[in-house]
Structure formats: structure tokens, C-alpha cells
Write a protein that holds these residues in place. Structure first.
Motif, short mmCIF file in Angstrom:
data_model
loop_
_atom_site.label_atom_id
_atom_site.label_comp_id
_atom_site.label_asym_id
_atom_site.label_seq_id
_atom_site.Cartn_x
_atom_site.Cartn_y
_atom_site.Cartn_z
N THR A 1 0.82 -1.21 0.00
CA THR A 1 0.00 0.00 0.00
C THR A 1 0.86 1.26 0.00
O THR A 1 0.35 2.34 -0.30
CB THR A 1 -0.93 0.02 1.23
OG1 THR A 1 -0.13 0.04 2.42
CG2 THR A 1 -1.83 -1.21 1.25
N ALA B 1 -2.98 -5.54 -2.53
CA ALA B 1 -1.71 -4.82 -2.40
C ALA B 1 -0.95 -4.79 -3.73
O ALA B 1 -0.36 -3.77 -4.10
CB ALA B 1 -0.85 -5.47 -1.32
N ALA C 1 -2.53 -2.19 -5.86
CA ALA C 1 -2.10 -0.84 -5.47
C ALA C 1 -0.71 -0.54 -6.04
O ALA C 1 -0.46 0.57 -6.54
CB ALA C 1 -2.08 -0.72 -3.95
#
Length: 334
Positions: free
Chosen positions: A232, A258, A261
């Protein structure tokens, strides 16, 4: 030898010698013609024995038993003295820790001291609700010594209280990072887990550096929590661990999020897609792992991921093919 001389030579006051006499611990062997106490060499030897036993923490009653009871065995009493001493040391250590924490908070007046003490006591309360309120109050009302917050965060078992403590630590800045870093090396797995969870919620470069170091921690749980947090934060070092989590089915949905991201950075999107495709090509991977990797590709932007999904829609594994077809339709509908 008269009582004054005995007091000077033994270091035991005349008043205490009279007290020993009244208790029957040391009765002078004789009296002078004027009625004064007169101590023999044996009496003085007994006085020294009494003082030695008192120095070990024995009460005067226990001293009397030790000297006069032929059946007295010291081992049980010594064990009890050891226990009492340990308890006393623990209590004094706890007091010293509390005083240090109060001093670290730099109270301006006695009202501040009382408030800090009240918060510290609430932080150690049996009630989870009280502990949670203390954690929240440490930010909203009065500063809590960061050492106390870290200790509480590393030992807290209630999830709601633990969340409040992690939030409080995040608001306190980086003051607790060094102590949390020590927690990563704890012999207790639960402490290591709580330490990395707490570090993950502190949004500063020092915390990010600690999380990057944690990617090589011997504890796989620590590595996984660190990778999720780093994903993140846009740290590419987390990619291998995140993909391993998807393969192993360990918190794979969060790991895929994640990766997504991270893939928002065009420079990383193709790298992530290529790595996922390489894993999918492994001939020894289980069907369930390949399906999870295919699902992870869904949120990776770019033509590399799209082409891979198109190819996978014709995969020999029907589950993988159906998954790829489905996620490809979702991508095209966006």
C-alpha cells in the motif's frame, strides 16, 4: 561488658539491645552490683548472629526460632525469603518503570502526574473497555508515555483494544519505533506479529524502512504483514512475498489488493504481470493456486495482463479458463 560498651562495639543501639532483652533474644548473663546489664562474650556472639540473620530479611521471631529451636531447618525459610525478595524486587521494578514513564511525559504539575498515573492504571485494567478508553484518551486528553503504549500494544490480546493502541502509537509519531523493532526479534510469535502490525500503521519513512527490513525476518507471519503494508506504500520489494501469499492462499485477497495498489504505478504494472504469468507457467503448481494467480491478474492494468488473460481463457485447466474468461469480461466492461 556493660550495655554502652556493647552498643559501641557491636553497632547495635542500647535501645535495641534492651528490646532484644525484653523479647528474650539476648538476655545478659549477669548484672553488676548496681544492677546494670553485663554481657558475656557468648552474649555478644549471639548479638552478632542476630544481626547477620536480620540482614537476610528474617523477622525477630524467625531469628529467635533459628537460634533456639534445635529442630529448625533453614532451607524452607530461605526459599520463602527468596520468594519474598523476588516479589519485592518486582514491585520496586514496576514502581521504577512507572516513575520513568511519568518523567518521560514531562508533567508540568501534580495534576498532570495524577492524570498520567490514572491512564497508566487504566491501561493495565482487567476490563477491555477501560484499556481501550485509556488508549484513546492518551491521544485525545493527555499524553501517554510511548513506552507504556508499546508495552501494552505488544501484550494486548483483545482485538478492539489492540486496534486502539496501534492507532494511538501511530498518532505519537516515531517515538516507539525502536521499541517496536525490538519486538520484531521477540522469541514470542504473538509479540512479533503485534510489533509488525503496529509498525505497519505508522505512516513515516522510518517505519517503511523497518518494514522493508522485516521482509527478511525469519518469521513468515512478520514477512507477510510487512509485505501487505509495503504494497500500500508503493514499495516494490514487497512483490515476491505478495505473490507467494497468493500462491499459498495465505491472506491472498489482501495480497492481490496490495499488488493492485503497486500496479497503479505504470513502471511496476508490467513487472507484476510478467511475474504472475511466470508463476502460472509453472508445471508443478496446483490448480487452486493457478486460479488465484489468474484472479490477481484481473486488477493489474496494461496489455501484458490482458494478453495473458486472453491466453488463459483457453487454458487446459477448466477452472483457470473459466476464471480468466470471467475476469477478462470484467476488464473489458470497465
Amino acid at each position: 561488658m556493660l550495655i554502652g560498651d556493647v552498643a559501641r562495639r557491636s553497632g547495635v543501639s542500647a535501645r535495641m539491645l534492651r528490646h532484644y532483652d525484653s523479647l528474650g533474644l539476648v538476655r545478659p548473663t549477669g548484672r553488676t552490683e548496681a544492677g546494670y546489664r553485663e554481657y558475656s562474650s557468648e552474649d555478644i556472639r549471639r548479638i552478632f548472629h542476630i544481626e547477620i540473620l536480620r540482614s537476610l530479611g528474617l523477622s525477630l521471631r524467625e531469628v529467635g526460632r533459628a537460634l533456639d529451636d534445635p529442630g529448625f531447618t533453614p532451607s524452607e525459610l530461605v526459599d520463602d525469603l527468596i520468594r519474598q525478595t523476588r516479589e519485592r524486587i518486582a514491585a520496586e521494578t514496576e514502581l521504577l518503570t512507572r516513575l520513568r514513564r511519568i518523567g518521560a511525559a514531562e508533567p508540568a504539575n501534580w495534576e498532570d502526574v495524577l492524570q498520567i498515573v490514572a491512564l497508566l492504571q487504566a491501561l493495565g485494567a482487567e476490563s477491555a473497555g477501560k484499556r481501550q478508553r485509556a488508549a484513546l484518551s492518551s491521544v485525545e486528553e493527555a499524553p501517554m508515555p510511548v513506552e507504556a503504549l508499546v508495552e501494552a500494544a505488544l501484550s494486548e490480546t483483545d482485538p478492539n483494544v489492540a486496534g486502539a493502541l496501534r492507532w494511538a502509537l501511530a498518532q505519537s509519531g516515531d517515538g516507539g519505533l525502536a521499541l517496536l523493532a525490538e519486538g520484531l526479534g521477540s522469541p514470542a510469535a504473538e509479540v512479533r506479529k503485534r510489533a509488525v502490525q503496529s509498525i505497519a500503521e505508522i505512516p513515516n519513512p522510518e517505519a517503511t524502512t523497518l518494514l522493508q527490513d522485516a521482509l527478511t525476518n525469519p518469521d513468515i507471519v512478520v514477512r507477510r504483514y510487512a509485505a501487505l503494508a509495503l504494497g500500500t506504500r508503493g514499495v516494490a520489494d514487497a512483490i515476491p512475498t505478495l505473490i507467494d501469499m497468493i500462491v499459498e492462499g495465505a491472506n491472498d485477497a489482501d495480497a492481490a489488493d496490495a499488488l493492485s495498489a503497486l500496479a497503479s504505478d505504470p513502471a511496476l504494472a508490467d513487472r507484476i504481470a510478467t511475474t504472475l504469468i511466470g508463476c502460472l507457467a509453472s508445471g508443478t503448481m496446483e490448480s487452486s493456486a493457478r486460479r488465484r494467480l489468474t484472479q490477481a491478474l484481473a486488477d493489474i492494468p496494461g496489455t501484458t495482463a490482458s494478453r495473458a488473460l486472453a491466453d488463459l481463457s483457453h487454458d487446459q485447466d477448466r477452472g483457470v479458463a473459466l476464471t480468466a474468461t470471467y475476469v477478462l469480461k470484467l476488464r473489458n466492461a470497465r
